[in-house]
Design a protein around this motif. Structure first.
Motif, PDB file in Angstrom:
ATOM      1  N   LEU A  76      47.081  43.974  35.431  1.00 56.26           N
ATOM      2  CA  LEU A  76      46.828  44.881  36.540  1.00 56.26           C
ATOM      3  C   LEU A  76      47.645  46.161  36.420  1.00 56.26           C
ATOM      4  CD1 LEU A  76      46.903  42.305  39.494  1.00 56.26           C
ATOM      5  CD2 LEU A  76      44.861  43.384  38.493  1.00 56.26           C
ATOM      6  N   ASP A  77      47.086  47.227  36.943  1.00 54.52           N
ATOM      7  CA  ASP A  77      47.815  48.491  36.980  1.00 54.52           C
ATOM      8  C   ASP A  77      48.940  48.431  38.007  1.00 54.52           C
ATOM      9  OD1 ASP A  77      48.165  51.251  36.170  1.00 54.52           O
ATOM     10  OD2 ASP A  77      47.395  51.792  38.146  1.00 54.52           O
ATOM     11  N   ASN A  78      48.679  47.757  39.121  1.00 52.41           N
ATOM     12  CA  ASN A  78      49.681  47.595  40.179  1.00 52.41           C
ATOM     13  C   ASN A  78      49.972  46.116  40.358  1.00 52.41           C
ATOM     14  OD1 ASN A  78      51.213  47.458  42.505  1.00 52.41           O
ATOM     15  ND2 ASN A  78      49.856  48.730  43.753  1.00 52.41           N
ATOM     16  N   GLN A  85      45.407  40.956  46.047  1.00 50.33           N
ATOM     17  CA  GLN A  85      44.193  41.700  46.416  1.00 50.33           C
ATOM     18  C   GLN A  85      43.659  42.485  45.220  1.00 50.33           C
ATOM     19  OE1 GLN A  85      45.436  44.150  49.705  1.00 50.33           O
ATOM     20  NE2 GLN A  85      46.311  42.416  50.802  1.00 50.33           N
ATOM     21  N   ASN A  86      44.579  43.108  44.475  1.00 50.47           N
ATOM     22  CA  ASN A  86      44.174  43.906  43.313  1.00 50.47           C
ATOM     23  C   ASN A  86      43.474  43.042  42.264  1.00 50.47           C
ATOM     24  OD1 ASN A  86      45.556  45.935  44.651  1.00 50.47           O
ATOM     25  ND2 ASN A  86      47.394  45.747  43.404  1.00 50.47           N
ATOM     26  N   VAL A 133      39.299  37.419  51.194  1.00 48.49           N
ATOM     27  CA  VAL A 133      39.289  36.685  49.932  1.00 48.49           C
ATOM     28  C   VAL A 133      40.331  37.314  49.017  1.00 48.49           C
ATOM     29  CG1 VAL A 133      37.872  35.875  48.004  1.00 48.49           C
ATOM     30  CG2 VAL A 133      36.802  36.357  50.231  1.00 48.49           C
ATOM     31  N   THR A 134      41.214  36.504  48.433  1.00 46.21           N
ATOM     32  CA  THR A 134      42.198  37.004  47.475  1.00 46.21           C
ATOM     33  C   THR A 134      42.318  36.017  46.321  1.00 46.21           C
ATOM     34  OG1 THR A 134      43.993  35.981  48.763  1.00 46.21           O
ATOM     35  CG2 THR A 134      43.590  38.320  49.147  1.00 46.21           C
ATOM     36  N   ILE A 135      42.922  36.476  45.221  1.00 43.24           N
ATOM     37  CA  ILE A 135      43.203  35.603  44.074  1.00 43.24           C
ATOM     38  C   ILE A 135      44.715  35.479  43.960  1.00 43.24           C
ATOM     39  CG2 ILE A 135      43.043  35.331  41.574  1.00 43.24           C
ATOM     40  CD1 ILE A 135      40.404  36.849  41.687  1.00 43.24           C
ATOM     41  N   GLN A 136      45.212  34.263  44.067  1.00 40.24           N
ATOM     42  CA  GLN A 136      46.657  34.042  44.096  1.00 40.24           C
ATOM     43  C   GLN A 136      47.078  33.109  42.965  1.00 40.24           C
ATOM     44  OE1 GLN A 136      48.667  33.924  47.683  1.00 40.24           O
ATOM     45  NE2 GLN A 136      47.060  34.860  48.898  1.00 40.24           N
ATOM     46  N   LYS A 137      48.314  33.284  42.557  1.00 43.96           N
ATOM     47  CA  LYS A 137      48.853  32.578  41.388  1.00 43.96           C
ATOM     48  C   LYS A 137      49.895  31.563  41.856  1.00 43.96           C
ATOM     49  CE  LYS A 137      50.679  33.972  36.816  1.00 43.96           C
ATOM     50  NZ  LYS A 137      51.097  35.166  36.038  1.00 43.96           N
ATOM     51  N   HIS A 138      49.559  30.287  41.685  1.00 42.83           N
ATOM     52  CA  HIS A 138      50.421  29.216  42.193  1.00 42.83           C
ATOM     53  C   HIS A 138      50.391  28.026  41.227  1.00 42.83           C
ATOM     54  CE1 HIS A 138      51.209  30.839  46.247  1.00 42.83           C
ATOM     55  NE2 HIS A 138      49.979  31.317  46.181  1.00 42.83           N
ATOM     56  N   PRO A 139      51.320  27.087  41.391  1.00 42.14           N
ATOM     57  CA  PRO A 139      51.301  25.886  40.544  1.00 42.14           C
ATOM     58  C   PRO A 139      50.008  25.097  40.716  1.00 42.14           C
ATOM     59  CG  PRO A 139      53.387  26.075  41.698  1.00 42.14           C
ATOM     60  CD  PRO A 139      52.477  27.102  42.293  1.00 42.14           C
ATOM     61  N   LYS A 140      49.663  24.351  39.690  1.00 36.02           N
ATOM     62  CA  LYS A 140      48.422  23.578  39.714  1.00 36.02           C
ATOM     63  C   LYS A 140      48.411  22.536  40.824  1.00 36.02           C
ATOM     64  CE  LYS A 140      45.488  20.577  36.873  1.00 36.02           C
ATOM     65  NZ  LYS A 140      45.287  19.963  35.544  1.00 36.02           N
ATOM     66  N   MET A 141      49.554  21.882  41.031  1.00 36.07           N
ATOM     67  CA  MET A 141      49.572  20.735  41.922  1.00 36.07           C
ATOM     68  C   MET A 141      49.686  21.113  43.392  1.00 36.07           C
ATOM     69  SD  MET A 141      49.011  18.497  39.753  1.00 36.07           S
ATOM     70  CE  MET A 141      49.025  17.105  40.878  1.00 36.07           C
ATOM     71  N   ASP A 142      50.043  22.371  43.683  1.00 37.62           N
ATOM     72  CA  ASP A 142      50.258  22.722  45.081  1.00 37.62           C
ATOM     73  C   ASP A 142      50.060  24.213  45.282  1.00 37.62           C
ATOM     74  OD1 ASP A 142      50.942  22.918  47.701  1.00 37.62           O
ATOM     75  OD2 ASP A 142      53.001  22.229  47.490  1.00 37.62           O
ATOM     76  N   ALA A 143      48.914  24.597  45.785  1.00 34.46           N
ATOM     77  CA  ALA A 143      48.614  26.011  45.982  1.00 34.46           C
ATOM     78  C   ALA A 143      49.479  26.634  47.060  1.00 34.46           C
ATOM     79  CB  ALA A 143      47.146  26.177  46.360  1.00 34.46           C
TER      80      ALA A 143
END
Length: 220
Positions: A76-78, A85-86, A133-143
């Motif tokens: 991502l640029d930002n 959100q980006n 709607v967003t895309i978030q980065k979290h561990p596999k076992m617990d969002a």
């Protein structure tokens, strides 16, 4: 004889009243069953739409990371506080991608939103309750945990998060994807959820593709 005739008329009237009440009860029961059927069919229809769009988002994230040969967030640029959100906007807007990877952007990977900036995906507009709607980065076992928990042992994945969803729709979706054998379905499997203001209105979390690094995750 007049009394007998009156008696017979009264009996007929009483029987007609009883029959009418029975008919009303039957009609009310049929209406209730029909109403319930329509309600559950609507839930099924919304869960079907939602499932299709979540699979499309999963494929979009997977394809874009493959095109970049790089982690989505890292491309991502930002990469600041609005990165969740980006990341979603980057699926249809190449200006969200940094200069290093912009030439490898071969989108749009999904359709654009109804209105720029609203983050409401077009096809989800008919799913009751969808707001963000967003895309978030979290561990596999617990969002829902802190993203700092990502590690080589429990790597980061990209989760699609949709706010303010009706719980009944999510439960239908969960039955469709994860089945009914989970002990605590809200924090197991591909579909997870947590309260968003009330027990009947929840945040949906849906796991998609594994991130290509474990840094710069989402919190919240």
């Amino acid at each position: 004889m007049k009394a007998l005739s009156l008696f017979r008329f009264t009996q007929k009237g009483a029987m007609f009243g009883l029959d009418g009440r029975i008919a009303l009860v039957i009609f009310a029961s049929i209406s209730t069953i029909a109403g319930a059927s329509i309600f559950f069919n609507r839930l099924d229809a919304q869960a079907t739409v939602l499932h299709g769009e979540l699979k499309a988002l999963h494929e979009a994230i997977k394809t874009m990371q493959s095109d970049f040969e790089n982690d989505l967030y890292a491309s991502l640029d930002n990469t600041g506080a609005t990165r969740h959100q980006n990341a979603l906007n980057a699926l249809f807007d190449e200006t969200q991608i940094n200069a290093t990877h912009q030439n490898n952007w071969h989108g749009p990977y999904i359709d654009e939103f109804i209105q720029p900036g609203t983050r409401i995906y077009k096809a989800l507009n008919n799913v009751e309750g969808v707001t963000t709607v967003t895309i978030q980065k979290h561990p596999k076992m617990d969002a829902i945990s802190n993203a700092d928990a990502c590690s080589n042992a429990d790597p980061c994945y990209y989760w699609v998060r949709i706010r303010k969803m009706p719980l009944k729709v999510i439960q239908k979706l969960n039955d469709r994807i994860d089945g009914s054998g989970e002990t605590t379905p809200e924090d197991e499997g591909r579909v997870q959820w947590n309260d968003d203001g009330s027990a009947e209105v929840v945040n949906l979390w849906y796991i998609t593709e594994q991130a290509l690094n474990n840094t710069n995750g989402s919190v919240g």
